[in-house]
Scaffold this active site. Structure first.
Site, PDB file in Angstrom:
ATOM      1  N   HIS A 106      42.084 -20.736  39.714  1.00  0.00           N
ATOM      2  CA  HIS A 106      40.761 -20.676  40.347  1.00  0.00           C
ATOM      3  C   HIS A 106      39.695 -20.994  39.301  1.00  0.00           C
ATOM      4  O   HIS A 106      39.472 -20.225  38.374  1.00  0.00           O
ATOM      5  CB  HIS A 106      40.519 -19.298  40.949  1.00  0.00           C
ATOM      6  CG  HIS A 106      39.164 -19.167  41.574  1.00  0.00           C
ATOM      7  ND1 HIS A 106      38.758 -19.952  42.621  1.00  0.00           N
ATOM      8  CD2 HIS A 106      38.107 -18.359  41.281  1.00  0.00           C
ATOM      9  CE1 HIS A 106      37.521 -19.634  42.957  1.00  0.00           C
ATOM     10  NE2 HIS A 106      37.107 -18.676  42.154  1.00  0.00           N
ATOM     11  N   ASP A 108      35.905 -21.517  38.695  1.00  0.00           N
ATOM     12  CA  ASP A 108      34.523 -21.386  39.155  1.00  0.00           C
ATOM     13  C   ASP A 108      33.657 -22.479  38.529  1.00  0.00           C
ATOM     14  O   ASP A 108      33.576 -22.564  37.301  1.00  0.00           O
ATOM     15  CB  ASP A 108      33.952 -20.028  38.740  1.00  0.00           C
ATOM     16  CG  ASP A 108      34.567 -18.873  39.501  1.00  0.00           C
ATOM     17  OD1 ASP A 108      34.477 -18.872  40.736  1.00  0.00           O
ATOM     18  OD2 ASP A 108      35.145 -17.970  38.849  1.00  0.00           O
ATOM     19  N   ASP A 220      38.047 -16.615  46.908  1.00  0.00           N
ATOM     20  CA  ASP A 220      37.016 -15.871  46.186  1.00  0.00           C
ATOM     21  C   ASP A 220      35.671 -15.709  46.874  1.00  0.00           C
ATOM     22  O   ASP A 220      34.870 -14.909  46.422  1.00  0.00           O
ATOM     23  CB  ASP A 220      36.807 -16.496  44.796  1.00  0.00           C
ATOM     24  CG  ASP A 220      36.247 -15.494  43.788  1.00  0.00           C
ATOM     25  OD1 ASP A 220      36.419 -14.279  43.998  1.00  0.00           O
ATOM     26  OD2 ASP A 220      35.641 -15.925  42.787  1.00  0.00           O
ATOM     27  N   ASP A 354      41.784 -16.612  37.709  1.00  0.00           N
ATOM     28  CA  ASP A 354      40.685 -17.440  37.213  1.00  0.00           C
ATOM     29  C   ASP A 354      41.101 -18.207  35.959  1.00  0.00           C
ATOM     30  O   ASP A 354      41.582 -17.614  34.984  1.00  0.00           O
ATOM     31  CB  ASP A 354      39.480 -16.567  36.885  1.00  0.00           C
ATOM     32  CG  ASP A 354      38.834 -15.958  38.120  1.00  0.00           C
ATOM     33  OD1 ASP A 354      39.335 -16.216  39.236  1.00  0.00           O
ATOM     34  OD2 ASP A 354      37.847 -15.219  37.975  1.00  0.00           O
ATOM     35  N   HIS A 501      30.333 -20.189  45.215  1.00  0.00           N
ATOM     36  CA  HIS A 501      30.193 -18.770  45.540  1.00  0.00           C
ATOM     37  C   HIS A 501      29.707 -17.910  44.372  1.00  0.00           C
ATOM     38  O   HIS A 501      29.631 -16.679  44.520  1.00  0.00           O
ATOM     39  CB  HIS A 501      31.517 -18.228  46.093  1.00  0.00           C
ATOM     40  CG  HIS A 501      32.684 -18.424  45.178  1.00  0.00           C
ATOM     41  ND1 HIS A 501      33.564 -19.474  45.301  1.00  0.00           N
ATOM     42  CD2 HIS A 501      33.110 -17.704  44.119  1.00  0.00           C
ATOM     43  CE1 HIS A 501      34.481 -19.386  44.363  1.00  0.00           C
ATOM     44  NE2 HIS A 501      34.233 -18.318  43.625  1.00  0.00           N
TER      45      HIS A 501
END
Length: 1038
Positions: A106, A108, A220, A354, A501
């Site tokens: 994941h 971000d 998420d 993450d 997000h």
């Protein structure tokens, strides 16, 4: 003080009270109203099924689920938020357990680091290692989601590595899940921006990889909306996965074995198969089974000697011949227990977290050890398990096969899965920790997001019309079509990035927020350049005289934003005896009469339209502060008539004009001496008593308190009804417990307390033909009726304020509007930015305007929120009387705005754009531009007309994506005195008949993001949409 964190709440604000005067005529008769009920038969089934949810859970509504649950939080044992799970060893004897372990990372696009810093430090290494490590063993699999990162990496790798990536995709080892530009937030985002980032990602995939994503992956976002489910289905995806859902809801779904369901829209179609992850998080300790202490031992990045370890203090063990039996059986026990929460023997086990797989050693640690476990399990038939690496679509394909389902559709076959409608807000991950704070955190940037959205859409439409128009006259050498397309592409991607997000949510580090803001700010400047250069071409009468000079543009916008964290300020236009031309762009598909306000250098101004007729106008003062007006700058306001998607031309010139009236100012002294300077051009008078100030027009009369400057009463002249209004500012503190409010969480100490202003309110009552305003500071509104509460999270949905939940649980995201209603009327607050809202008491509306947080809330950000900015939030307040009642309104799981509300919302979010001809330009001959012969139907919205990139080169192709939305509306409201100029046509548009000087060369129905072409026998020229439907067409104009 430093121990207090403040939340300022506006319970509905009127920064300016704008009396809405929109001119529309609604088609009379009941036929369109019946059609917009969206299938009463479906609603009846919803109500019948939802009342039997405990006994026949084939169809269930989330509103009923919330009624059913007690929201207690007993200790569930190893699965703290759940319950003990048991099984019999022989349960899989006839049908083995099929396990898909899905590796993922994941990433971000900004959070604790900026997008570029994350890419440099982590993401590029993950993707580089992926190519090498997946090629080492064909049994290895991986999924990727964020195209913002993938495209940046793609631009920096050589063709050899690109070919290797293509081979991995073709072999099924690498899958792109969702394929949007980011994994977007689903609370604060507007549906048009969700579409935009999805189209950007899918178009990039189509051009570069030929990939069409099949499955959504959202581990998420902090709560989930059915709007995202609908958009994915319309884009051609068949499946989706969600994770962050209230822990009590997860427990209930797990106990009912309803964690996999078909997610249906409240209006009743577009089902998509959805998997809800059952446990606390998407990390490895919370994905293999119910016991995180055991699952953490199978996160081999945490092997002894690494940088991270298991908090339960039992480390993983490298798999060897000596321990593989025990390790495999322990893991299988978790797999079996997790599978008991589902209806099939197909099990999904995500493997990631993450920014995982950054280093090559982690690839080896995870894949080698798991492969040894799989090999052992698969070679022992007495275990009755088949385990392997897989992609998320591998899992859904096996799930569908095991149930006899259609591979992509919704035919449920032998084993029926339930159907669900509703959303998953507000999210809590533990205890009373509700994630309702981020609905408002960093409101300045939530507003800036909408400014870019509006300007980008305006630029997209004008650019596409310009390209088509240029074909008619021949390509000019100077129109910057390629440069403008690059600016649009960059703006699409910056806007898309901000839908992430941890971006629009306001939950990033301070410097990351500045990075996002800088991207939004630069893109606003750039799309304005596109608007200016395109409008220049379209209004120019002699196209041969077009000349593009980027350093000295022909047109000048009427405002400029000086920096990423500052409010825009008006440009001051010099006005002399020689006419100064003003071009006004209407970015909406409706003909409209709306206010235009510009700053000029003289109070003596004449306004003329394109025909040379004088237009009524008003000149007002520009205030430097509460008591000092500017001596050489004045505000000029007039009502512009604007054709749909058209450009109007007005002339401003210096001179006395009876139809331009100077504003009159009334000052409320209340026993005080008021000194006001620089008002010699305006009449002034003073009021000594404390009687309320009234503002009125032919439809509405407002009463303003002279003590507070706040609204007190509203009277509708149509039926002479009067509503009492109480307007307040209130604030919340944070709890004294260990866990406190932060960027994500809202944990108040008690109910809100009223802020009593100690400063003296200075009221300036402006009286004029065009504008009638009271200027005051900040406003909070409470309206006391016995009203039901409805709020928009991309759709308008009924909300229940539940006493069994804490205060913070009853706040919801407000993306477009919120309304209170009873059987006789409706009060709507329309918003131009996303904020948190609640109705904690009957007839009371609260909107959180800003949050200041001295502390972190222990969700990873590691800081409070202290970077508050002066924010110009924008709202409209609409009071409507119901002309007919719907007996099912109170119990229906959906609700719809009125046509007037839809139109008011569109005008609020897409204001007219004013541009003046540069003072240094010779006054050329300009002509108004009207691409449409009539307005679109009232309920049909042009979401976008977006140029499509050429597959041959980097510039635009001759095609554009036409995206339309037919809005559902409530016909139970009176249309008298609204004066609208549009009609409804049962969702039908004949596009070529609407166009004036352009022709439709081709139009093809496609999926939302243009990945799939739809075959249709219908006349392609006649577009037909069902209520609430969003459709995309591949359009070529000539």
């Amino acid at each position: 003080n430093n121990l207090t964190r403040l939340i300022i709440i506006v319970i509905a604000i009127l920064t300016k009270i704008i009396v809405i005067m929109i001119f529309v005529i609604i088609e009379q008769g009941n036929s369109s109203c019946v059609e917009n009920r969206f299938g009463n038969g479906l609603r009846d089934r919803v109500l019948k099924h939802s009342s039997k949810i405990m006994f026949f859970p084939h169809f269930f509504q989330m509103l009923d689920v919330y009624d059913l649950l007690s929201f207690d939080n007993p200790d569930g044992g190893v699965w703290k938020q759940g319950f003990d799970i048991s099984y019999q060893d022989n349960e899989w004897d006839n049908e083995p357990l099929q396990v898909f372990v899905v590796p993922h990372s994941h990433n971000d696009p900004g959070w604790l680091k900026t997008f570029d810093d994350y890419y440099r430090d982590q993401t590029q290494h993950i993707l580089n290692n992926m190519v090498v490590k997946l090629h080492e063993d064909s049994r290895r699999k991986m999924i990727w989601s964020e195209i913002s990162y993938f495209s940046k990496w793609w631009d920096n790798i050589d063709e050899q590595k690109r070919d290797a990536v293509r081979r991995l995709i073709e072999s099924g080892q690498l899958e792109v899940a969702t394929g949007g530009w980011v994994m977007p937030d689903e609370a604060s985002t507007h549906y048009s921006a969700l579409i935009d980032q999805l189209v950007e990602g899918h178009q990039w995939l189509e051009r570069n990889l030929g990939v069409k994503p099949k499955t959504g992956w959202a581990v998420d976002p902090f709560g989930h909306t059915p709007t995202q489910a609908y958009l994915l289905r319309q884009a051609g995806l068949s499946n989706m996965l969600i994770q962050r859902v209230h822990y009590t809801v997860k427990k209930h779904f797990a106990s009912q074995k309803t964690l996999e369901f078909f997610w249906r829209q409240n209006w009743g179609d577009s089902d998509i198969l959805c998997h809800m992850m059952p446990f606390y998080s998407y990390d490895v300790p919370h994905t293999c089974g119910p016991d995180p202490k055991i699952c953490c031992q199978y996160d081999f990045k945490r092997l002894p000697g690494g940088r991270i370890s298991c908090p339960w203090r039992i480390p993983p063990q490298a798999i060897t011949d000596n321990n593989v039996q025990e390790r495999a059986q322990t893991l299988l026990d978790q797999y079996r227990k997790k599978s008991k929460l589902f209806r099939t023997n197909v099990l999904l086990v995500p493997l990631g977290d993450d920014f995982r797989y950054t280093e090559a050693v982690e690839w080896d640690q995870q894949f080698d050890n798991y492969q040894k476990l799989f090999d052992y399990m698969n070679s022992h038939p007495e275990l009755h398990v088949q385990a392997q690496f897989g992609t998320i679509s591998d899992y859904f394909e096996a799930l569908r096969k095991s149930t006899g389902m259609d591979p992509v559709g919704i035919n449920v076959g032998q084993l029926a899965l339930p159907v669900l409608s509703g959303d998953f807000f507000t999210y809590a991950d533990r205890d009373d920790h509700y994630w309702s704070g981020y609905f408002t955190s960093r409101p300045f940037y939530k507003r800036l997001d909408r400014v870019l959205e509006s300007h980008l859409r305006a630029a997209e439409v004008l650019y596409s019309l310009t390209l088509a128009n240029i074909q008619k006259y021949g390509q000019p050498n100077d129109y910057p079509s390629v440069d403008n397309y690059k600016l649009l592409t960059e703006a699409r991607r910056n806007l898309g990035l901000f839908q992430h997000h941890d971006a629009i949510t306001g939950t990033g580090k301070d410097w990351v927020v500045v990075d996002y803001g800088t991207r939004l700010f630069h893109s606003i400047l750039n799309v304005k350049r596109v608007i200016v250069s395109s409008a220049h071409w379209l209004v120019l009468k002699d196209k041969q005289t077009y000349f593009h000079d980027p350093s000295n543009p022909f047109l000048q916008m009427d405002d400029v934003q000086p920096s990423q964290d500052a409010l825009p300020r008006k440009i001051i236009f010099e006005v002399h005896e020689k006419p100064r031309l003003l071009v006004v762009y209407n970015p909406t598909e409706q003909a409209r009469m709306s206010m235009v306000t510009v700053y000029v250098t003289t109070p003596k101004v004449r306004v003329l339209n394109a025909l040379g007729h004088v237009v009524r106008a008003q000149v007002s003062a520009v205030w430097n502060d509460a008591s000092h007006a500017a001596a050489d700058v004045f505000q000029l306001s007039f009502v512009a008539q604007a054709a749909p998607l058209g450009l109007s031309v007005y002339q401003l010139m210096e001179g006395m004009e009876p139809r331009t009236e100077a504003a009159k100012y009334m000052f409320l002294q209340d026993g005080r001496q008021i000194s006001v300077s620089e008002l010699e051009h305006f009449r002034q008078f003073y009021q000594q008593d404390a009687a309320p100030v009234h503002i009125e027009n032919p439809h509405l009369k407002l009463s303003i308190s002279t003590a507070t400057g706040l609204l007190e009463k509203m009277r509708l002249k149509e039926d002479d009804s009067e509503d009492l209004v109480k307007v307040e500012f209130v604030l919340y503190g944070t709890t004294s417990n260990k866990d406190k409010s932060g960027a994500y969480l809202f944990l108040p100490d008690k109910e809100a307390t009223i802020i009593h202003s100690s400063s003296i309110v200075t009221l300036k009552h402006i009286l004029g033909l065009i504008l009638r305003n009271v200027h005051y500071a900040q406003v909070v509104l409470q309206i006391l009726f016995n009203y039901h509460f409805y709020i928009s999270t991309s759709q308008v949905q009924p909300r229940k304020t539940m006493a069994k939940l804490p205060l913070q649980a009853n706040f919801y995201p407000m993306t477009s509007m919120v309304y209170l209603q009873d059987s006789s009327g409706r009060l709507s607050l329309l918003t131009a930015q996303s904020l948190g809202a609640a109705s904690l008491k009957s007839g009371q509306l609260e909107v959180i305007m800003d949050r200041r947080l001295n502390q972190d809330d222990n969700r990873g950000l590691g800081q409070g929120v202290l970077d508050n900015k002066i924010t110009a939030n924008s709202f409209r307040l609409l009071l409507e009387k119901r002309s007919s009642a719907d007996e099912n309104e109170e119990t229906a799981p959906y609700s719809y705005p009125s046509i007037l509300s839809h139109m008011s919302y569109m005008y609020l979010n897409h204001p007219l754009i004013s541009m003046a001809v540069n003072q240094r330009s010779d006054n050329p001959s300009l002509t108004p531009y009207s691409p449409l012969s009539a307005s679109f139907p009232c309920d049909m919205h042009l979401v976008n007309l977006r140029a499509i990139q050429s597959k041959v080169w980097g510039g635009p192709s001759e095609q554009a994506a036409l995206i339309l939305h037919r809005k559902g509306f409530d016909c139970g409201f009176s249309n008298r005195n609204t004066g609208l100029l549009c009609t409804t046509t049962r969702g039908k548009i004949h596009l070529e008949k609407l166009l004036t000087d352009l022709k439709v060369k081709s139009i093809t129905p496609v999926s939302l993001s243009l990945m799939h072409t739809h075959n249709s026998d219908a006349d392609p020229q006649e577009i037909s949409l069902k209520p609430m439907e969003i459709r995309t067409y591949r359009l070529q104009l000539s």
